[in-house]
Design a protein around this motif. Structure first.
Motif, PDB file in Angstrom:
ATOM      1  N   THR A  12       0.831  -1.200   0.000  1.00  0.00           N
ATOM      2  CA  THR A  12       0.000   0.000   0.000  1.00  0.00           C
ATOM      3  C   THR A  12       0.867   1.251   0.000  1.00  0.00           C
ATOM      4  OG1 THR A  12      -1.697  -1.198   1.207  1.00  0.00           O
ATOM      5  CG2 THR A  12      -1.870   1.181   1.188  1.00  0.00           C
ATOM      6  N   MET A  13       1.946   1.251   0.798  1.00  0.00           N
ATOM      7  CA  MET A  13       2.842   2.402   0.829  1.00  0.00           C
ATOM      8  C   MET A  13       3.474   2.610  -0.537  1.00  0.00           C
ATOM      9  SD  MET A  13       4.832   2.629   4.438  1.00  0.00           S
ATOM     10  CE  MET A  13       5.398   0.928   4.499  1.00  0.00           C
ATOM     11  N   THR A  14       3.936   1.530  -1.171  1.00  0.00           N
ATOM     12  CA  THR A  14       4.566   1.627  -2.476  1.00  0.00           C
ATOM     13  C   THR A  14       3.552   2.114  -3.507  1.00  0.00           C
ATOM     14  OG1 THR A  14       6.128  -0.100  -1.880  1.00  0.00           O
ATOM     15  CG2 THR A  14       5.880   0.375  -4.224  1.00  0.00           C
ATOM     16  N   ASP A  15       2.310   1.612  -3.448  1.00  0.00           N
ATOM     17  CA  ASP A  15       1.264   2.079  -4.363  1.00  0.00           C
ATOM     18  C   ASP A  15       1.014   3.563  -4.165  1.00  0.00           C
ATOM     19  OD1 ASP A  15       1.015  -0.478  -5.319  1.00  0.00           O
ATOM     20  OD2 ASP A  15      -0.844  -0.921  -4.252  1.00  0.00           O
ATOM     21  N   SER A  16       1.008   4.010  -2.903  1.00  0.00           N
ATOM     22  CA  SER A  16       0.795   5.415  -2.591  1.00  0.00           C
ATOM     23  C   SER A  16       1.923   6.271  -3.157  1.00  0.00           C
ATOM     24  CB  SER A  16       0.699   5.603  -1.075  1.00  0.00           C
ATOM     25  OG  SER A  16       0.693   6.962  -0.746  1.00  0.00           O
ATOM     26  N   ILE A  17       3.155   5.826  -2.984  1.00  0.00           N
ATOM     27  CA  ILE A  17       4.308   6.555  -3.523  1.00  0.00           C
ATOM     28  C   ILE A  17       4.241   6.583  -5.039  1.00  0.00           C
ATOM     29  CG2 ILE A  17       6.830   6.495  -3.769  1.00  0.00           C
ATOM     30  CD1 ILE A  17       6.840   5.295  -0.862  1.00  0.00           C
ATOM     31  N   ALA A  18       3.915   5.450  -5.651  1.00  0.00           N
ATOM     32  CA  ALA A  18       3.789   5.392  -7.106  1.00  0.00           C
ATOM     33  C   ALA A  18       2.731   6.376  -7.588  1.00  0.00           C
ATOM     34  CB  ALA A  18       3.449   3.967  -7.549  1.00  0.00           C
ATOM     35  N   HIS A  19       1.613   6.450  -6.881  1.00  0.00           N
ATOM     36  CA  HIS A  19       0.538   7.378  -7.246  1.00  0.00           C
ATOM     37  C   HIS A  19       1.023   8.830  -7.129  1.00  0.00           C
ATOM     38  CE1 HIS A  19      -3.477   9.013  -7.723  1.00  0.00           C
ATOM     39  NE2 HIS A  19      -3.277   9.725  -6.620  1.00  0.00           N
ATOM     40  N   GLN A  20       1.719   9.145  -6.036  1.00  0.00           N
ATOM     41  CA  GLN A  20       2.227  10.511  -5.845  1.00  0.00           C
ATOM     42  C   GLN A  20       3.233  10.882  -6.933  1.00  0.00           C
ATOM     43  OE1 GLN A  20       3.344  11.720  -1.794  1.00  0.00           O
ATOM     44  NE2 GLN A  20       2.403   9.809  -1.104  1.00  0.00           N
ATOM     45  N   VAL A 100      10.669  17.082  -7.388  1.00  0.00           N
ATOM     46  CA  VAL A 100      11.873  16.793  -6.601  1.00  0.00           C
ATOM     47  C   VAL A 100      11.503  16.668  -5.122  1.00  0.00           C
ATOM     48  CG1 VAL A 100      14.117  17.693  -5.844  1.00  0.00           C
ATOM     49  CG2 VAL A 100      13.465  17.803  -8.266  1.00  0.00           C
ATOM     50  N   SER A 101      10.626  17.524  -4.659  1.00  0.00           N
ATOM     51  CA  SER A 101      10.168  17.474  -3.267  1.00  0.00           C
ATOM     52  C   SER A 101       9.462  16.153  -2.965  1.00  0.00           C
ATOM     53  CB  SER A 101       9.238  18.656  -2.993  1.00  0.00           C
ATOM     54  OG  SER A 101       8.756  18.601  -1.690  1.00  0.00           O
ATOM     55  N   VAL A 102       8.588  15.699  -3.857  1.00  0.00           N
ATOM     56  CA  VAL A 102       7.876  14.426  -3.682  1.00  0.00           C
ATOM     57  C   VAL A 102       8.884  13.269  -3.644  1.00  0.00           C
ATOM     58  CG1 VAL A 102       6.273  12.797  -4.792  1.00  0.00           C
ATOM     59  CG2 VAL A 102       5.683  15.228  -4.641  1.00  0.00           C
ATOM     60  N   LEU A 103       9.870  13.298  -4.526  1.00  0.00           N
ATOM     61  CA  LEU A 103      10.901  12.256  -4.524  1.00  0.00           C
ATOM     62  C   LEU A 103      11.630  12.225  -3.186  1.00  0.00           C
ATOM     63  CD1 LEU A 103      12.312  12.869  -8.104  1.00  0.00           C
ATOM     64  CD2 LEU A 103      11.444  10.661  -7.303  1.00  0.00           C
ATOM     65  N   LYS A 104      12.072  13.406  -2.718  1.00  0.00           N
ATOM     66  CA  LYS A 104      12.849  13.482  -1.479  1.00  0.00           C
ATOM     67  C   LYS A 104      12.022  13.127  -0.243  1.00  0.00           C
ATOM     68  CE  LYS A 104      16.359  16.776  -2.964  1.00  0.00           C
ATOM     69  NZ  LYS A 104      16.929  18.113  -2.731  1.00  0.00           N
ATOM     70  N   GLN A 105      10.743  13.453  -0.245  1.00  0.00           N
ATOM     71  CA  GLN A 105       9.894  13.169   0.913  1.00  0.00           C
ATOM     72  C   GLN A 105       9.548  11.688   1.034  1.00  0.00           C
ATOM     73  OE1 GLN A 105       6.439  15.691   0.570  1.00  0.00           O
ATOM     74  NE2 GLN A 105       7.655  17.558   0.737  1.00  0.00           N
ATOM     75  N   ASN A 106       9.527  10.971  -0.084  1.00  0.00           N
ATOM     76  CA  ASN A 106       9.053   9.590  -0.075  1.00  0.00           C
ATOM     77  C   ASN A 106      10.127   8.529  -0.233  1.00  0.00           C
ATOM     78  OD1 ASN A 106       5.962   9.673  -0.033  1.00  0.00           O
ATOM     79  ND2 ASN A 106       6.497  11.243  -1.523  1.00  0.00           N
ATOM     80  N   LEU A 107      11.318   8.928  -0.660  1.00  0.00           N
ATOM     81  CA  LEU A 107      12.364   7.947  -0.949  1.00  0.00           C
ATOM     82  C   LEU A 107      13.675   8.360  -0.299  1.00  0.00           C
ATOM     83  CD1 LEU A 107      11.561   7.577  -4.749  1.00  0.00           C
ATOM     84  CD2 LEU A 107      10.952   5.965  -2.939  1.00  0.00           C
ATOM     85  N   SER A 108      14.362   7.392   0.282  1.00  0.00           N
ATOM     86  CA  SER A 108      15.688   7.658   0.843  1.00  0.00           C
ATOM     87  C   SER A 108      16.732   7.122  -0.131  1.00  0.00           C
ATOM     88  CB  SER A 108      15.825   6.984   2.210  1.00  0.00           C
ATOM     89  OG  SER A 108      15.687   5.589   2.089  1.00  0.00           O
ATOM     90  N   GLN A 109      17.979   7.465   0.097  1.00  0.00           N
ATOM     91  CA  GLN A 109      19.101   6.990  -0.739  1.00  0.00           C
ATOM     92  C   GLN A 109      18.867   7.287  -2.219  1.00  0.00           C
ATOM     93  OE1 GLN A 109      20.297   2.919   0.303  1.00  0.00           O
ATOM     94  NE2 GLN A 109      19.129   3.128   2.197  1.00  0.00           N
ATOM     95  N   LEU A 110      18.296   8.445  -2.515  1.00  0.00           N
ATOM     96  CA  LEU A 110      18.010   8.807  -3.907  1.00  0.00           C
ATOM     97  C   LEU A 110      19.286   8.938  -4.724  1.00  0.00           C
ATOM     98  CD1 LEU A 110      15.194  11.495  -3.718  1.00  0.00           C
ATOM     99  CD2 LEU A 110      15.163   9.436  -5.109  1.00  0.00           C
ATOM    100  N   GLY A 126      15.084   5.577  -5.518  1.00  0.00           N
ATOM    101  CA  GLY A 126      15.342   5.626  -4.088  1.00  0.00           C
ATOM    102  C   GLY A 126      14.676   4.446  -3.408  1.00  0.00           C
ATOM    103  N   VAL A 127      14.828   4.393  -2.106  1.00  0.00           N
ATOM    104  CA  VAL A 127      14.303   3.282  -1.312  1.00  0.00           C
ATOM    105  C   VAL A 127      13.053   3.740  -0.567  1.00  0.00           C
ATOM    106  CG1 VAL A 127      14.836   1.637   0.536  1.00  0.00           C
ATOM    107  CG2 VAL A 127      16.641   2.364  -1.051  1.00  0.00           C
ATOM    108  N   THR A 128      11.997   2.931  -0.650  1.00  0.00           N
ATOM    109  CA  THR A 128      10.762   3.225   0.080  1.00  0.00           C
ATOM    110  C   THR A 128      10.942   2.821   1.541  1.00  0.00           C
ATOM    111  OG1 THR A 128       9.770   1.040  -0.243  1.00  0.00           O
ATOM    112  CG2 THR A 128       9.381   2.681  -1.986  1.00  0.00           C
ATOM    113  N   ASP A 129      10.010   3.223   2.392  1.00  0.00           N
ATOM    114  CA  ASP A 129      10.053   2.820   3.805  1.00  0.00           C
ATOM    115  C   ASP A 129      10.035   1.296   3.939  1.00  0.00           C
ATOM    116  OD1 ASP A 129      10.195   5.403   4.704  1.00  0.00           O
ATOM    117  OD2 ASP A 129       8.058   5.551   5.166  1.00  0.00           O
ATOM    118  N   GLY A 130       9.411   0.608   2.985  1.00  0.00           N
ATOM    119  CA  GLY A 130       9.332  -0.847   3.019  1.00  0.00           C
ATOM    120  C   GLY A 130      10.550  -1.543   2.453  1.00  0.00           C
TER     121      GLY A 130
END
Length: 143
Positions: A12-20, A100-110, A126-130
């Motif tokens: 669900t988190m990954t789907d949410s990030i993909a949607h954003q 860029v803001s959406v990328l940085k807020q949702n993914l680490s190690q970009l 980048g890496v998702t929380d999951g």
């Protein structure tokens, strides 16, 4: 007792990030000698994303040239407002800044992986929380 829907699953988190990411990149074209759209990418969690692993995942030849860039460096021109920009260009700059803001807020190690020389496939990953890898891809032409 907490309701079961108070926790998001990794999917669900990954789907949410993909949607954003899809929403933030919708209609944006990355400018080079060709203007290309962005596509959302997602790969299940694995070990560290190395250039060799990226080439394998994207089905590029193992000896394809790979250049690493930071997200800020990659988007520098697209996110910089200039005095000579008209209103439409300023709006496009704001949309790139938001992306860029959406990328940085949702993914680490970009990181940005640029594969190829003249016709370049770019992967902003980048890496998702999951622990999955997610981001965007686009194409560039630089002669």
């Amino acid at each position: 007792m907490l309701a079961s829907n108070s926790f998001k699953t990794t999917a669900t988190m990954t789907d949410s990030i993909a949607h954003q990411l899809k929403q933030a990149s919708e209609g944006l074209l990355f400018g080079s000698e060709t203007d290309a759209p962005f596509e959302v990418i997602h790969w299940p969690a694995q070990a560290e994303l190395t250039p060799a692993k990226l080439l394998q995942l994207t089905e590029h030849p193992p000896d394809a040239p790979v250049e690493l860039r930071t997200v800020d460096d990659f988007f520098a021109i697209a996110t910089q407002e200039e005095d000579w920009h008209d209103e439409e260009e300023r709006e496009t700059v704001k949309r790139f800044q938001n992306l860029v803001s959406v990328l940085k807020q949702n993914l680490s190690q970009l990181q940005v992986f640029r594969v190829g020389n003249v016709e370049i496939d770019a992967y902003i990953v980048g890496v998702t929380d999951g622990g999955d890898w997610a981001g965007l891809s686009t194409k560039l032409v630089e002669t």
